[in-house]
Design an enzyme around this catalytic site. Structure first.
Site, PDB file in Angstrom:
ATOM      1  N   ARG A  68      -1.558   6.627   9.668  1.00 24.62           N
ATOM      2  CA  ARG A  68      -1.473   5.939   8.444  1.00 24.62           C
ATOM      3  C   ARG A  68      -1.581   7.528   7.413  1.00 24.62           C
ATOM      4  O   ARG A  68      -1.555   8.443   7.764  1.00 24.62           O
ATOM      5  CB  ARG A  68      -2.496   4.992   8.356  1.00 24.62           C
ATOM      6  CG  ARG A  68      -2.206   3.955   9.278  1.00 24.62           C
ATOM      7  CD  ARG A  68      -3.065   2.651   8.925  1.00 24.62           C
ATOM      8  NE  ARG A  68      -2.564   1.420   9.688  1.00 24.62           N
ATOM      9  CZ  ARG A  68      -3.218   0.412   9.712  1.00 24.62           C
ATOM     10  NH1 ARG A  68      -4.067   0.148   8.779  1.00 24.62           N
ATOM     11  NH2 ARG A  68      -2.874  -0.619  10.451  1.00 24.62           N
ATOM     12  N   LYS A 100      -5.795   7.309  12.254  1.00 22.29           N
ATOM     13  CA  LYS A 100      -6.131   8.076  11.028  1.00 22.29           C
ATOM     14  C   LYS A 100      -6.504   9.480  11.082  1.00 22.29           C
ATOM     15  O   LYS A 100      -7.238   9.900  12.031  1.00 22.29           O
ATOM     16  CB  LYS A 100      -7.207   7.133  10.463  1.00 22.29           C
ATOM     17  CG  LYS A 100      -7.002   5.592  10.296  1.00 22.29           C
ATOM     18  CD  LYS A 100      -8.149   4.697   9.490  1.00 22.29           C
ATOM     19  CE  LYS A 100      -7.615   3.342   9.223  1.00 22.29           C
ATOM     20  NZ  LYS A 100      -8.987   2.746   9.099  1.00 22.29           N
ATOM     21  N   LYS A 110      -3.483   1.482  15.140  1.00 21.29           N
ATOM     22  CA  LYS A 110      -3.402   2.445  14.096  1.00 21.29           C
ATOM     23  C   LYS A 110      -4.116   3.777  14.257  1.00 21.29           C
ATOM     24  O   LYS A 110      -5.024   3.740  15.313  1.00 21.29           O
ATOM     25  CB  LYS A 110      -4.285   1.913  12.773  1.00 21.29           C
ATOM     26  CG  LYS A 110      -5.633   1.344  12.999  1.00 21.29           C
ATOM     27  CD  LYS A 110      -6.021   0.655  11.849  1.00 21.29           C
ATOM     28  CE  LYS A 110      -7.548   0.149  11.898  1.00 21.29           C
ATOM     29  NZ  LYS A 110      -7.972  -0.651  10.912  1.00 21.29           N
ATOM     30  N   CYS A 126     -15.025  -3.283   0.662  1.00 25.42           N
ATOM     31  CA  CYS A 126     -13.621  -3.929   0.937  1.00 25.42           C
ATOM     32  C   CYS A 126     -13.338  -5.111  -0.039  1.00 25.42           C
ATOM     33  O   CYS A 126     -14.235  -5.654  -0.722  1.00 25.42           O
ATOM     34  CB  CYS A 126     -13.741  -4.158   2.478  1.00 25.42           C
ATOM     35  SG  CYS A 126     -14.514  -5.610   3.012  1.00 25.42           S
ATOM     36  N   CYS A 156     -16.395  -8.340   6.968  1.00 25.30           N
ATOM     37  CA  CYS A 156     -16.068  -8.616   8.225  1.00 25.30           C
ATOM     38  C   CYS A 156     -16.382  -7.365   8.890  1.00 25.30           C
ATOM     39  O   CYS A 156     -16.658  -6.535   8.475  1.00 25.30           O
ATOM     40  CB  CYS A 156     -14.608  -9.081   8.634  1.00 25.30           C
ATOM     41  SG  CYS A 156     -13.611  -7.768   8.695  1.00 25.30           S
ATOM     42  N   CYS A 163     -13.120  -1.704   7.272  1.00 28.79           N
ATOM     43  CA  CYS A 163     -12.492  -0.773   6.207  1.00 28.79           C
ATOM     44  C   CYS A 163     -13.262   0.000   5.108  1.00 28.79           C
ATOM     45  O   CYS A 163     -12.957   0.850   4.809  1.00 28.79           O
ATOM     46  CB  CYS A 163     -11.524  -1.930   5.434  1.00 28.79           C
ATOM     47  SG  CYS A 163     -10.532  -2.619   6.333  1.00 28.79           S
ATOM     48  N   CYS A 216      -7.802 -11.028   1.906  1.00 32.46           N
ATOM     49  CA  CYS A 216      -7.911 -10.596   3.157  1.00 32.46           C
ATOM     50  C   CYS A 216      -7.898 -11.908   4.378  1.00 32.46           C
ATOM     51  O   CYS A 216      -8.897 -12.768   4.230  1.00 32.46           O
ATOM     52  CB  CYS A 216      -8.894  -9.848   3.228  1.00 32.46           C
ATOM     53  SG  CYS A 216      -9.034  -9.015   5.132  1.00 32.46           S
ATOM     54  N   ARG A 233       0.828  -1.302  -0.066  1.00 29.65           N
ATOM     55  CA  ARG A 233       0.170  -0.179  -0.068  1.00 29.65           C
ATOM     56  C   ARG A 233       0.906   1.233   0.132  1.00 29.65           C
ATOM     57  O   ARG A 233       1.927   1.380   0.954  1.00 29.65           O
ATOM     58  CB  ARG A 233      -0.926   0.060   1.224  1.00 29.65           C
ATOM     59  CG  ARG A 233      -1.912   1.204   1.251  1.00 29.65           C
ATOM     60  CD  ARG A 233      -2.418   1.061   2.462  1.00 29.65           C
ATOM     61  NE  ARG A 233      -3.448  -0.007   2.895  1.00 29.65           N
ATOM     62  CZ  ARG A 233      -3.723  -0.699   3.895  1.00 29.65           C
ATOM     63  NH1 ARG A 233      -3.475  -0.237   5.116  1.00 29.65           N
ATOM     64  NH2 ARG A 233      -4.547  -1.883   3.899  1.00 29.65           N
TER      65      ARG A 233
END
Length: 567
Positions: free
Chosen positions: A143, A208, A206, A427, A472, A476, A433, A74
């Site tokens: 990120r 954001k 993470k 996603c 899930c 995302c 994944c 990514r």
């Protein structure tokens, strides 16, 4: 935060020598296509995940073969802005090293899937040579910084893009591990360098950051750990409203995990935004949960300690007193399609890219088409958080050339699409994944025509409705902000969530749990019929469901908070 027992990953980070671990040794091991689990966790900080093809996992096991390992890479591209020259390099990387074409993510950057281990280093070097990087695109750090892509407000976009770049640069890890491992940089033989913001173990989870430009909330600003709402008057950026604690992830069956909207806490002028952002990040660094990763996001730190406590700590740490929130208004959440003239006289072409999949298949040549545009384009490309693409800063005289390429390669589908298709996100999910419980990206093209048929029966096919699919509950695709959302539980089975609003300022709620496609469609058919008959003029689908009490009004709303704080 004082913890008696660190999680396993916290120990891995502490022992990693600032993200080095034994990644390099694993890359040089030709016996396997994988690297160790510990190094895979560190690899995320470098912008890559190890994956395998789950479609063939069982068959390979029967043949006594290891899984078909490959890696997702990514890029870190602040604000999703890419030059034509960069685009051509990234396209070449996809053709040379990736298992399929380019994919635009829900954080307006690229992912390349299917890169095998021996090609990881050449791919990273190619990205670096294009004046880009992958460091901190994943991992327990700040990120990709996302930014609103509003083609009508070109001058404002540039103002905000500059701040997205500054924020991104400020939070880049200082470790030289990336340069040593991927770019053949000189290795540090003494004690590793300091990480002045992150420390030796980086963040608990993470983080954001997103910057929105009203009236368009195309980045879902309240889904960010730190959301900044640009306040622009007469072409001057006055500053930013600050929202903290947004996050989409949850775990099925665990009510202690949940999606959360960011809470507005004040306003800061531009010269204070970096200090406030660093204060939020370092507070999370010091007080986030490092024993239970499922409770380690900023939203849990805030809810555990209290919003007033966090705001007070932030002002004390930075020496900045937050000003009252400034008035603003969002009127939509999606992207604009077709040609739009900016306030600077340049033109911008919004293209719909289903699930962000830019590759050639099913009679369309999307990847080839954008490649050909990049060869003649003199402006830039902007990717959106809704997985779409804007060909930006086009001179009037160049429009016809781009139009011909758009038509030739099938990039003009946005002209005939339904309202719900133009506002859909999915996603990646299966087959790559490792967290996916159900299909998402591959299911969207199957499901959408069936939903569109129902909408057409009720005269609603052109109504804009936010649809989000997720394989899930980790979120995302930001499913908890969809007017309609499917969150995967098992193959072919989903939770149906309803009732977010069109501007991204209200969470949805579970309406039906663990249902299959036939139940999903029959439920939506009934709701669409009611909406068609009983809606108010201009009333959006999510608002109708709440007003008519089909679903209870969600408990977390932003509007009252905003109105109480407006100056």
């Amino acid at each position: 935060m004082s913890n008696t027992t660190l999680s396993h990953l916290e120990q891995i980070k502490a022992d990693s020598r600032h993200l080095r671990g034994t990644i390099e040794e694993g890359l040089n091991d030709a016996i396997t296509g994988a690297i160790s689990d510990d190094d895979n966790k560190l690899l995320k900080f470098h912008g890559s995940y190890q994956q395998d093809d789950r479609d063939i996992r069982d068959e390979r096991r029967k043949q006594k073969l290891e899984p078909a390992y490959s890696f997702m890479i990514r890029a870190r591209l602040p604000g999703g802005v890419v030059t034509p020259a960069q685009w051509l390099v990234f396209d070449d990387i996809a053709s040379t090293y990736a298992g399929r074409g380019l994919r635009i993510t829900t954080r307006q950057t690229f992912q390349w899937h299917g890169v095998i281990k021996r090609n990881l280093k050449p791919t990273m070097q190619a990205i670096h040579n294009a004046m880009a990087t992958t460091i901190a695109a994943c991992g327990d750090v700040n990120r990709q910084v996302v930014s609103s892509v509003n083609p009508q407000l070109s001058s404002q976009h540039q103002l905000v893009q500059d701040w997205a770049q500054k924020l991104s640069d400020h939070f880049i890890p200082r470790t030289r591990a990336y340069h040593e491992i991927w770019l053949d940089g000189e290795k540090i033989t003494s004690e590793p360098e300091e990480e002045p913001i992150y420390g030796d173990t980086y963040l608990p989870r993470k983080f954001k950051i997103g910057v929105a430009i009203p009236p368009t909330n195309d980045i879902d600003v309240f889904a960010q750990d730190l959301g900044l709402i640009a306040i622009v008057e007469n072409g001057v950026l006055l500053g930013f409203n600050v929202a903290i604690g947004g996050g989409m992830g949850a775990t099925h069956g665990d009510d202690s995990t949940y999606p959360r909207l960011g809470s507005l806490i004040g306003f800061v002028p531009p010269e204070q935004v970096i200090a406030i952002a660093e204060g939020v990040v370092t507070l999370q660094r010091d007080h986030g949960n490092r024993t239970e990763r499922q409770h380690a996001r900023l939203k849990y730190t805030i809810d555990h300690n209290g919003l007033d406590w966090f705001k007070g700590q932030l002002e004390e740490r930075t020496g900045i007193t937050l000003q009252p929130v400034h008035a603003y208004h969002f009127d939509q959440n999606g992207d604009r399609y077709g040609w739009e003239e900016g306030d600077d006289g340049k033109w911008h072409l919004g293209l719909y890219i289903e699930s962000g999949r830019l590759w050639d298949e099913d009679g369309l040549q999307l990847q080839t088409g954008v490649r050909e545009i990049a060869k003649i384009h003199q402006g830039e490309f902007r990717m959106t958080c809704n997985q779409n693409l804007v060909v930006a800063n086009v001179n009037t005289k160049d429009r016809s050339k781009i139009d011909k390429l758009v038509a030739k390669y099938g990039l003009d589908g946005y002209k005939q699409q339904s309202g719900i298709r133009r506002h859909s996100i999915a996603c990646v999910a299966l087959p790559t994944c490792g967290l996916a419980m159900a299909e998402s990206e591959r299911y969207l093209p199957v499901l959408l025509p069936k939903i569109e048929a129902l909408l057409d029966q009720h005269g609603l096919v052109n109504e804009p409705i936010l649809l989000r699919l997720s394989g899930c509950p980790n979120g995302c695709s930001r499913p908890y902000l969809g007017e309609i959302a499917l969150v995967g539980r098992a193959l072919g089975r989903y939770d149906l969530r309803l009732g977010a609003n069109y501007t991204g300022e209200r969470l949805n709620v579970i309406y039906r749990q663990n249902i299959d496609e036939s139940e999903i469609l029959s439920t939506l058919d009934t709701l669409f019929a009611s909406y068609a008959q009983k809606r108010l003029p201009e009333e959006k689908f999510g608002d109708f469901l709440v007003r008519s009490e089909v679903i209870p009004a969600p408990s977390q709303k932003l509007i009252p908070i905003i109105l109480d704080a407006v100056v």
